[in-house]
Design an enzyme around this catalytic site. Structure first.
Site, PDB file in Angstrom:
ATOM      1  N   HIS A   1     -86.933 -22.807  23.913  1.00  0.00           N
ATOM      2  CA  HIS A   1     -86.082 -23.648  24.763  1.00  0.00           C
ATOM      3  C   HIS A   1     -85.993 -25.028  24.129  1.00  0.00           C
ATOM      4  CE1 HIS A   1     -84.424 -25.640  28.293  1.00  0.00           C
ATOM      5  NE2 HIS A   1     -84.118 -24.450  28.720  1.00  0.00           N
TER       6      HIS A   1
ATOM      7  N   ASP B   1     -84.504 -16.579  30.875  1.00  0.00           N
ATOM      8  CA  ASP B   1     -83.801 -15.310  30.628  1.00  0.00           C
ATOM      9  C   ASP B   1     -84.727 -14.157  30.299  1.00  0.00           C
ATOM     10  OD1 ASP B   1     -81.455 -17.414  29.088  1.00  0.00           O
ATOM     11  OD2 ASP B   1     -81.136 -16.301  30.933  1.00  0.00           O
TER      12      ASP B   1
HETATM   13  C1  SDX Z   1     -80.875 -21.016  28.329  1.00  0.00           C
HETATM   14  O1  SDX Z   1     -80.659 -25.923  27.672  1.00  0.00           O
HETATM   15  C2  SDX Z   1     -80.921 -25.254  28.754  1.00  0.00           C
HETATM   16  O2  SDX Z   1     -81.421 -25.797  29.716  1.00  0.00           O
HETATM   17  C3  SDX Z   1     -80.546 -23.786  28.722  1.00  0.00           C
HETATM   18  C4  SDX Z   1     -81.003 -22.951  29.925  1.00  0.00           C
HETATM   19  C5  SDX Z   1     -80.290 -23.362  31.184  1.00  0.00           C
HETATM   20  O3  SDX Z   1     -80.852 -23.122  32.290  1.00  0.00           O
HETATM   21  O4  SDX Z   1     -79.132 -23.846  31.110  1.00  0.00           O
HETATM   22  O5  SDX Z   1     -82.401 -23.085  30.093  1.00  0.00           O
HETATM   23  C6  SDX Z   1     -80.664 -21.477  29.725  1.00  0.00           C
HETATM   24  O6  SDX Z   1     -79.948 -21.049  27.551  1.00  0.00           O
HETATM   25  C7  SDX Z   1     -82.245 -20.587  27.900  1.00  0.00           C
HETATM   26  C8  SDX Z   1     -82.314 -20.200  26.386  1.00  0.00           C
HETATM   27  C9  SDX Z   1     -81.773 -18.783  26.206  1.00  0.00           C
HETATM   28  N1  SDX Z   1     -81.638 -18.492  24.780  1.00  0.00           N
HETATM   29  C10 SDX Z   1     -82.480 -17.623  24.172  1.00  0.00           C
HETATM   30  O7  SDX Z   1     -83.451 -17.111  24.717  1.00  0.00           O
HETATM   31  C11 SDX Z   1     -82.118 -17.324  22.725  1.00  0.00           C
HETATM   32  C12 SDX Z   1     -83.377 -17.356  21.857  1.00  0.00           C
HETATM   33  N2  SDX Z   1     -83.859 -18.734  21.766  1.00  0.00           N
HETATM   34  C13 SDX Z   1     -83.308 -19.556  20.779  1.00  0.00           C
HETATM   35  O8  SDX Z   1     -82.279 -19.210  19.996  1.00  0.00           O
HETATM   36  C14 SDX Z   1     -83.733 -21.024  20.809  1.00  0.00           C
HETATM   37  O9  SDX Z   1     -85.061 -21.068  21.138  1.00  0.00           O
HETATM   38  C15 SDX Z   1     -82.920 -21.914  21.713  1.00  0.00           C
HETATM   39  C16 SDX Z   1     -81.459 -21.817  21.408  1.00  0.00           C
HETATM   40  C17 SDX Z   1     -83.163 -21.567  23.119  1.00  0.00           C
HETATM   41  C18 SDX Z   1     -83.381 -23.357  21.466  1.00  0.00           C
HETATM   42  O10 SDX Z   1     -83.010 -23.661  20.183  1.00  0.00           O
HETATM   43  P1  SDX Z   1     -83.436 -25.057  19.487  1.00  0.00           P
HETATM   44  O11 SDX Z   1     -84.113 -25.947  20.442  1.00  0.00           O
HETATM   45  O12 SDX Z   1     -82.225 -25.570  18.779  1.00  0.00           O
HETATM   46  O13 SDX Z   1     -84.539 -24.590  18.459  1.00  0.00           O
HETATM   47  P2  SDX Z   1     -84.235 -24.082  17.002  1.00  0.00           P
HETATM   48  O14 SDX Z   1     -83.175 -23.024  17.035  1.00  0.00           O
HETATM   49  O15 SDX Z   1     -84.025 -25.278  16.139  1.00  0.00           O
HETATM   50  O16 SDX Z   1     -85.620 -23.359  16.627  1.00  0.00           O
HETATM   51  C19 SDX Z   1     -86.759 -24.133  16.218  1.00  0.00           C
HETATM   52  C20 SDX Z   1     -87.604 -23.158  15.385  1.00  0.00           C
HETATM   53  C21 SDX Z   1     -86.809 -22.492  14.256  1.00  0.00           C
HETATM   54  O17 SDX Z   1     -87.741 -22.100  13.254  1.00  0.00           O
HETATM   55  P3  SDX Z   1     -88.000 -23.118  11.980  1.00  0.00           P
HETATM   56  O18 SDX Z   1     -86.637 -23.417  11.396  1.00  0.00           O
HETATM   57  O19 SDX Z   1     -88.691 -24.313  12.558  1.00  0.00           O
HETATM   58  O20 SDX Z   1     -88.890 -22.284  11.052  1.00  0.00           O
HETATM   59  O21 SDX Z   1     -88.025 -22.082  16.239  1.00  0.00           O
HETATM   60  C22 SDX Z   1     -87.452 -20.864  15.774  1.00  0.00           C
HETATM   61  C23 SDX Z   1     -86.286 -21.234  14.901  1.00  0.00           C
HETATM   62  O22 SDX Z   1     -86.023 -20.216  13.925  1.00  0.00           O
HETATM   63  N3  SDX Z   1     -87.024 -20.128  16.965  1.00  0.00           N
HETATM   64  C24 SDX Z   1     -87.180 -18.832  17.149  1.00  0.00           C
HETATM   65  C25 SDX Z   1     -86.696 -18.567  18.442  1.00  0.00           C
HETATM   66  N4  SDX Z   1     -86.255 -19.700  18.993  1.00  0.00           N
HETATM   67  C26 SDX Z   1     -86.458 -20.670  18.078  1.00  0.00           C
HETATM   68  N5  SDX Z   1     -87.699 -17.868  16.341  1.00  0.00           N
HETATM   69  C27 SDX Z   1     -87.713 -16.613  16.860  1.00  0.00           C
HETATM   70  N6  SDX Z   1     -87.264 -16.280  18.098  1.00  0.00           N
HETATM   71  C28 SDX Z   1     -86.754 -17.225  18.913  1.00  0.00           C
HETATM   72  N7  SDX Z   1     -86.305 -16.908  20.124  1.00  0.00           N
END
Ligand code: SDX
Length: 426
Positions: free
Chosen positions: A305, A362
């Site tokens: 998140h 989720d």
């Molecule tokens: C919602 O913003 C809100 O409030 C949203 C929400 C709402 O109520 O409106 O809460 C609802 O959208 C919840 C999130 C649902 N999405 C997912 O579950 C999809 C999976 N999660 C991600 O894609 C990610 O965690 C996000 C999009 C939720 C957050 O992305 P960020 O903050 O931009 O983080 P990032 O993509 O920059 O990741 C940071 C690191 C990366 O690795 P490094 O480059 O540091 O090596 O964490 C890794 C990412 O690759 N990473 C994951 C991951 N999520 C982040 N690796 C594996 N699996 C994951 N799910």
């Protein structure tokens, strides 16, 4: 808090600090470009507040979520979705009389313009319900031109009521179209959630009895999804509304943003991921390792998140509800046990712990939606149903704050000036 000083090119610039009611500080850079010629660069707005807001407060480190100051845990336990919608819209919990009037107003506005049915018939039966929902909400602009002026408070109030009242039926019509079943109508004698359940799952061939456990559980899920400050879809609603676009088309833009798999579309992706793992023999470690492999283009959906770096309070509540609801409905879903084991496995793995990736709203919600009989491709529609009061409240606040049209700057990195070359000379 003292001003912030920036020194650039031998000059010093002072910027005031805006401090919120929860002591969050923001550097007010309103005069940055005019004074220094500089802009800030922050893709994804990770460090950027787009506005002040008094609707919802999050503390990602402490796992705090409050709507208008009320903790989500208390609202989940004591409130109802319609009461939470009133709270988000008006900033205060309603009196019994105010709540009754609000409920009656929504019931009185719950019928959708009959001609909207033709829109659904234009879609293939296999269309994703979010495609139909977005189209139908945008089409409402054409049926509500009498309440589309964002500068007229009475029209804003009426548009808010009509949209809140009609979205459930628009959601259920998408389900009916996919099932090739007759479209139903709202039942104003029922509460908001019961009317949605009946118009979705009811059939003209038999009376429909609302299961109270299903109703209560869906009401809880809608409360938990009702708002979440400046998330992707809400920020979209605000920026579209900042051009003075009407409420219906602004919310349509929010529906589009929510559909993305990184945002609201994640609840469907989680269920499909759990089914994939289950059908692959439940080999959790294989998928945890895939999620860590940068070349694998695979994420553990429902994990991570932008704000919550400890735990998502909503995920905790939903996880707790899973056991209760499935037991009450006498459902034994192997995906719930798989989800719990997946959470356990990931949270022992430094990759997730070091990146502060925990289950978000989720991760478990799909298990419950499935238990309530909601098809997987309708999960994000349910998210939209829940988030609507938040979108409407933020659109109203953006207008009330007289927010200027959203128009970010950029840092240009393309070709510098060059002369045109005739095609014969290229
Ligand atoms: C919602 O913003 C809100 O409030 C949203 C929400 C709402 O109520 O409106 O809460 C609802 O959208 C919840 C999130 C649902 N999405 C997912 O579950 C999809 C999976 N999660 C991600 O894609 C990610 O965690 C996000 C999009 C939720 C957050 O992305 P960020 O903050 O931009 O983080 P990032 O993509 O920059 O990741 C940071 C690191 C990366 O690795 P490094 O480059 O540091 O090596 O964490 C890794 C990412 O690759 N990473 C994951 C991951 N999520 C982040 N690796 C594996 N699996 C994951 N799910």
């Amino acid at each position: 808090m003292a001003n912030i000083t920036l020194t650039h090119d031998g000059k010093t610039f002072e910027f005031p600090l805006t401090v919120g009611s929860e002591k969050e500080g923001g550097i007010d850079i309103g005069k940055l470009r005019s004074g220094s010629g500089l802009v800030t660069l922050d893709p994804g707005f990770v460090n950027t507040a787009s506005t002040t807001s008094s609707i919802t407060f999050l503390d990602g480190e402490k796992g705090i979520l409050r709507y208008r100051g009320y903790p989500i845990e208390q609202l989940a336990e004591h409130s109802s979705f319609v009461e939470v919608a009133y709270l988000l819209l008006h900033g205060e919990l309603p009196s019994a009389a105010q709540l009754a009037t609000f409920q009656q107003t929504l019931a009185a506005n719950s019928l959708v313009p009959e001609d909207l049915k033709h829109l659904y018939r234009a879609f293939p039966r296999t269309a994703h319900p979010m495609a139909m929902l977005g189209a139908a909400v945008n089409a409402l602009s054409a049926f509500n031109e009498d309440v589309s002026d964002p500068n007229v408070p009475a029209q804003v109030e009426a548009a808010s009521h009509r949209l809140l009242a009609q979205l459930p039926l628009l959601a259920s019509w998408g389900y009916k179209h996919a099932k090739n079943q007759p479209f139903a109508y709202p039942d104003a004698s029922l509460d908001y959630v019961s009317s949605f359940l009946k118009s979705t799952f009811g059939l003209p061939t038999a009376p429909y009895a609302v299961d109270d456990e299903v109703r209560r559980t869906l009401d809880l899920l809608l409360i938990l999804h009702a708002d979440h400050e400046q998330n992707c879809s809400t920020s979209t609603v605000r920026i579209v509304g900042s051009s003075k676009a009407n409420l219906f088309t602004s919310v349509n833009a929010g529906i589009s943003a929510l559909w993305g798999p990184l945002h609201g579309g994640a609840n469907q992706e989680v269920l499909e991921m759990l089914e994939l793992i289950h059908n692959d023999g439940g080999n959790l470690q294989k998928y945890v390792d895939l999620a860590k492999d940068k070349n694998a283009n695979f994420r553990l959906m429902g994990f991570g998140h932008r704000v919550y770096k400890n735990f998502d309070p909503r995920a905790k509540i939903i996880k707790g509800a899973c056991d209760r609801v499935l037991a009450k409905l006498k459902i034994d879903d192997p995906l719930l046990d798989l989800a719990k084991r997946l959470e356990e496995t990931a949270l022992k793995d430094d990759y997730f712990v070091s990146r502060k990736l925990y289950p978000n709203v989720d991760f478990y919600s799909g298990i419950i939606y499935r238990a309530l009989g909601i098809p997987t491709n309708m999960f994000t529609v349910m998210f939209a149903l829940g988030r609507l009061p938040g979108w409407v409240s933020h659109w109203r606040e953006m207008n009330a704050l007289k927010t200027p049209i959203g128009r970010p700057r950029q840092i240009y990195t393309g070709a510098t000036e060059r002369d045109y070359v005739p095609v014969a000379k290229r």
